[in-house]
Design a protein around this motif. Structure first.
Motif, PDB file in Angstrom:
ATOM      1  N   ASN A   1     -13.648   3.081 -10.528  1.00  0.00           N
ATOM      2  CA  ASN A   1     -14.379   1.849 -10.879  1.00  0.00           C
ATOM      3  C   ASN A   1     -14.953   1.089  -9.686  1.00  0.00           C
ATOM      4  O   ASN A   1     -15.743   0.172  -9.877  1.00  0.00           O
ATOM      5  CB  ASN A   1     -13.511   0.929 -11.739  1.00  0.00           C
ATOM      6  N   ARG A   2     -14.515   1.404  -8.469  1.00  0.00           N
ATOM      7  CA  ARG A   2     -15.022   0.783  -7.228  1.00  0.00           C
ATOM      8  C   ARG A   2     -14.778  -0.734  -7.178  1.00  0.00           C
ATOM      9  O   ARG A   2     -15.523  -1.477  -6.564  1.00  0.00           O
ATOM     10  CB  ARG A   2     -16.511   1.079  -7.016  1.00  0.00           C
ATOM     11  N   TYR A   3     -13.668  -1.216  -7.759  1.00  0.00           N
ATOM     12  CA  TYR A   3     -13.345  -2.643  -7.763  1.00  0.00           C
ATOM     13  C   TYR A   3     -12.381  -2.995  -6.628  1.00  0.00           C
ATOM     14  O   TYR A   3     -11.390  -2.294  -6.396  1.00  0.00           O
ATOM     15  CB  TYR A   3     -12.667  -3.069  -9.065  1.00  0.00           C
ATOM     16  N   CYS A   4     -12.659  -4.118  -5.994  1.00  0.00           N
ATOM     17  CA  CYS A   4     -11.679  -4.747  -5.113  1.00  0.00           C
ATOM     18  C   CYS A   4     -11.522  -6.184  -5.567  1.00  0.00           C
ATOM     19  O   CYS A   4     -12.381  -6.738  -6.270  1.00  0.00           O
ATOM     20  CB  CYS A   4     -12.079  -4.653  -3.635  1.00  0.00           C
ATOM     21  N   TYR A   5     -10.401  -6.790  -5.197  1.00  0.00           N
ATOM     22  CA  TYR A   5     -10.075  -8.156  -5.594  1.00  0.00           C
ATOM     23  C   TYR A   5      -9.795  -8.953  -4.334  1.00  0.00           C
ATOM     24  O   TYR A   5      -9.087  -8.484  -3.438  1.00  0.00           O
ATOM     25  CB  TYR A   5      -8.854  -8.166  -6.528  1.00  0.00           C
ATOM     26  N   ILE A   6     -10.362 -10.152  -4.283  1.00  0.00           N
ATOM     27  CA  ILE A   6     -10.210 -11.007  -3.112  1.00  0.00           C
ATOM     28  C   ILE A   6      -9.737 -12.375  -3.582  1.00  0.00           C
ATOM     29  O   ILE A   6     -10.291 -12.950  -4.526  1.00  0.00           O
ATOM     30  CB  ILE A   6     -11.531 -11.134  -2.328  1.00  0.00           C
ATOM     31  N   ALA A   7      -8.695 -12.891  -2.929  1.00  0.00           N
ATOM     32  CA  ALA A   7      -8.211 -14.245  -3.184  1.00  0.00           C
ATOM     33  C   ALA A   7      -8.629 -15.097  -1.992  1.00  0.00           C
ATOM     34  O   ALA A   7      -8.374 -14.742  -0.850  1.00  0.00           O
ATOM     35  CB  ALA A   7      -6.700 -14.261  -3.347  1.00  0.00           C
ATOM     36  N   TYR A   8      -9.291 -16.196  -2.276  1.00  0.00           N
ATOM     37  CA  TYR A   8      -9.762 -17.079  -1.210  1.00  0.00           C
ATOM     38  C   TYR A   8      -9.621 -18.532  -1.636  1.00  0.00           C
ATOM     39  O   TYR A   8      -9.406 -18.830  -2.814  1.00  0.00           O
ATOM     40  CB  TYR A   8     -11.215 -16.754  -0.823  1.00  0.00           C
ATOM     41  N   VAL A   9      -9.723 -19.410  -0.657  1.00  0.00           N
ATOM     42  CA  VAL A   9      -9.632 -20.838  -0.934  1.00  0.00           C
ATOM     43  C   VAL A   9     -10.888 -21.542  -0.458  1.00  0.00           C
ATOM     44  O   VAL A   9     -11.563 -21.105   0.480  1.00  0.00           O
ATOM     45  CB  VAL A   9      -8.387 -21.492  -0.293  1.00  0.00           C
ATOM     46  N   LYS A  10     -11.168 -22.632  -1.146  1.00  0.00           N
ATOM     47  CA  LYS A  10     -12.233 -23.545  -0.759  1.00  0.00           C
ATOM     48  C   LYS A  10     -11.543 -24.740  -0.100  1.00  0.00           C
ATOM     49  O   LYS A  10     -10.421 -24.614   0.361  1.00  0.00           O
ATOM     50  CB  LYS A  10     -13.046 -23.950  -1.985  1.00  0.00           C
TER      51      LYS A  10
END
Length: 176
Positions: free
Chosen positions: A66-75
């Protein structure tokens, strides 16, 4: 040489390692003596409005399909939706790139001094997400989220990103 690297991981089905810098650059490289430089896979800061820092990065267990990556970030701090976990599409090129325009926000929660946002897939195929208490360091848990079962804060979430429910881009496993 990397600036403030916070994550080192590999993508399932590839030989590449990925390094994520705190300020949002993602690099990949082949871990051998011939690697002279890392390839830029993505730069989040210019593409995501209000972006501040990356706290988590992982690949879907079926990344080769599926070529998915997941990124957690903050503002910035004190935004109700200031901590973000999103899915991104990766190219099938060598070196791979991450299409920052493909962002699909999965879940958000309050940003603050303690954001959490470590993300990993478990052996059960579900995405595990940590959430901090959203408060500053002193006094600890000043918002009392750690004592409140009615909030996402101060939890480890276990969500199914492969089977969205309703308007959400995830569902809650029945055995949670």
């Amino acid at each position: 040489k990397f600036t403030n690297p916070v994550i080192l991981t590999s993508a399932p089905g590839t030989d590449r390692l990925f390094v994520v810098e705190l300020k949002g650059k993602v690099f990949s490289f082949l871990p051998n003596e011939s690697a002279k430089k890392a390839d830029l896979a993505a730069e989040l800061a210019p593409a995501i409005e209000g972006f501040n820092q990356v706290y988590g990065f992982t690949f879907h267990p079926r990344f080769a399909e599926n070529r998915y990556c997941y990124i957690a970030y903050v503002k910035q701090a004190n935004l109700a939706d200031g901590t973000v976990v999103s899915r991104f599409q990766c190219s099938d090129t060598d070196p791979p790139t991450i299409d920052v325009g493909s962002e699909e926000v999965i879940i958000t929660w309050l940003s603050g001094g303690h954001n959490g946002a470590c993300i990993k897939f478990g052996p059960d195929g579900y995405l595990y997400v940590t959430a901090g208490d959203g408060a500053g360091a002193f006094p600890p848990d000043s918002l009392r989220h750690g004592q409140n079962l009615g909030t996402l804060m101060s939890t480890i979430m276990r969500i199914d990103v492969d089977h969205p429910a309703g308007e959400k881009r995830y569902s809650i496993p029945k055995d949670n």
